[in-house]
Design an enzyme around this catalytic site. Structure first.
Site, mmCIF file in Angstrom:
data_model
loop_
_atom_site.group_PDB
_atom_site.id
_atom_site.type_symbol
_atom_site.label_atom_id
_atom_site.label_comp_id
_atom_site.label_asym_id
_atom_site.label_seq_id
_atom_site.Cartn_x
_atom_site.Cartn_y
_atom_site.Cartn_z
ATOM 1 N N ASP A 255 0.814 -1.231 0.000
ATOM 2 C CA ASP A 255 0.000 0.000 0.000
ATOM 3 C C ASP A 255 0.842 1.273 0.000
ATOM 4 O OD1 ASP A 255 -2.822 -0.736 0.035
ATOM 5 O OD2 ASP A 255 -2.370 -1.729 1.930
ATOM 6 N N GLU B 169 0.330 9.477 1.277
ATOM 7 C CA GLU B 169 -0.348 10.466 2.127
ATOM 8 C C GLU B 169 -0.632 9.941 3.535
ATOM 9 O OE1 GLU B 169 -3.865 13.384 1.280
ATOM 10 O OE2 GLU B 169 -4.690 11.375 1.502
ATOM 11 N N ASP B 170 -0.815 8.621 3.653
ATOM 12 C CA ASP B 170 -1.194 8.087 4.962
ATOM 13 C C ASP B 170 -0.054 8.076 5.962
ATOM 14 O OD1 ASP B 170 -3.895 7.629 4.403
ATOM 15 O OD2 ASP B 170 -3.352 5.866 3.224
ATOM 16 N N ARG C 204 1.021 -1.527 7.323
ATOM 17 C CA ARG C 204 1.465 -0.248 6.770
ATOM 18 C C ARG C 204 2.400 0.519 7.721
ATOM 19 N NH1 ARG C 204 -2.675 3.198 3.515
ATOM 20 N NH2 ARG C 204 -0.635 3.878 2.799
ATOM 21 N N ARG D 167 -8.789 3.359 11.080
ATOM 22 C CA ARG D 167 -7.336 3.544 11.049
ATOM 23 C C ARG D 167 -6.835 4.582 12.064
ATOM 24 N NH1 ARG D 167 -5.544 1.763 6.013
ATOM 25 N NH2 ARG D 167 -6.794 -0.061 5.489
ATOM 26 N N HIS E 91 -11.314 6.475 4.836
ATOM 27 C CA HIS E 91 -10.714 7.638 5.487
ATOM 28 C C HIS E 91 -11.672 8.828 5.382
ATOM 29 C CE1 HIS E 91 -6.637 5.683 4.481
ATOM 30 N NE2 HIS E 91 -6.688 5.734 5.784
ATOM 31 N N CYS F 202 -4.460 10.364 -1.879
ATOM 32 C CA CYS F 202 -3.589 9.358 -1.243
ATOM 33 C C CYS F 202 -2.233 9.256 -1.927
ATOM 34 C CB CYS F 202 -4.228 7.975 -1.298
ATOM 35 S SG CYS F 202 -5.964 7.914 -0.908
#
Ligand code: GLY
Length: 257
Positions: A61, A66-67, A86, A132, A165, A252
């Protein structure tokens, strides 16, 4: 702030092993790479300098950079992704951001936070509580933001169907205007903001990216593009079909500042 830079990372050949709930089938890697290339070229045409991380097959991923980090006008914060697979993505962001942000803040355990749950809207930030991002992670970020004289408000999306999200369903369009889909558009936290509603059936188009005077929008959502065009925005439509299959969207794919 005027955006001049972005971090990007193409998908690796393990991309299809990433997390998804979309049921749209496996992504085609060659198409995903071509779409990523078009995305990067669009950012460059808008004048951004790109910091390009290499694909990382250990983290399927990891194209969704961005995460892993949040960059604001007050500095950078390393995220603490809520999905165990992640967590290791943050190290690469720490490294690539080091030149600009040598001492970033960090979300600490037991907090978790994905950058996709952080919607910047000028001096205000909307923070999503999701599967998340937990309340502790959002509280840590809210406290950091307050210290840097930003406002924030929290939106719990855990009962809102189809939202991985917060930014799956909410984007900032500039000034006091937001683009929002579904029940998010009615949320109390958006009172006092002008909310442009994503037309029925085009919920995916709620995730768009404002780059200075231009909006990157998902291609093939004609009603949303027409609405935004009528509001006077310059639109750059981009095909992100392969990222949608992996629950990702336009925002993202980069960390921008
Ligand atoms: N595939 C994107 C995510 O689940 O984080």
């Amino acid at each position: 702030m005027r955006i001049t830079r972005a971090v990007v990372r193409p998908p690796a050949d393990t991309f299809a092993a990433g997390i998804t709930s979309s049921r749209l089938g496996p992504p085609n890697l060659a198409t995903a790479l071509a779409q990523h290339d078009a995305y990067c070229r669009a950012l460059e045409r808008l004048g951004l300098s790109l910091l390009r991380l290499p694909p990382d097959p250990d983290f399927p991923d990891s194209t969704f950079v961005e995460d892993a980090a949040v960059v604001t006008a007050g500095g950078a914060i390393l995220a603490r992704p809520g999905a165990a697979s992640r967590a290791g993505e943050v190290a690469a962001l720490r490294e690539v951001l080091r030149e600009w942000f040598p001492e970033p803040a960090e979300i600490a355990a037991p907090g978790t936070l994905d950058g996709g749950d952080v919607c910047e809207a000028g001096r205000h930030f909307f923070l999503g509580i999701s599967d998340r991002t937990n309340p502790e992670g959002a509280a840590q970020l809210a406290e950091w933001l307050a210290r840097h004289r930003f406002g924030s408000s929290v939106i719990d999306i855990r009962t809102m169907p189809g939202l991985l999200h917060l930014k799956t369903g909410l984007s900032w369009l500039g000034d006091r205007r937001l683009l929002a889909a579904g029940e998010l558009a009615e949320h109390d936290a958006l009172r006092g903001w002008e909310v442009v509603r994503v037309p029925e059936g085009e919920g995916y188009a709620a995730n768009c990216v404002r780059v200075n005077d231009t909006l990157l929008v998902a291609r093939d959502f004609p009603a949303t593009s027409a609405l935004l065009g009528e509001l006077g925005y310059d639109l750059v439509p981009l095909d992100v079909s392969e990222y949608r299959k992996m629950d990702g969207g336009l925002s993202c794919l980069s960390v921008r500042w």
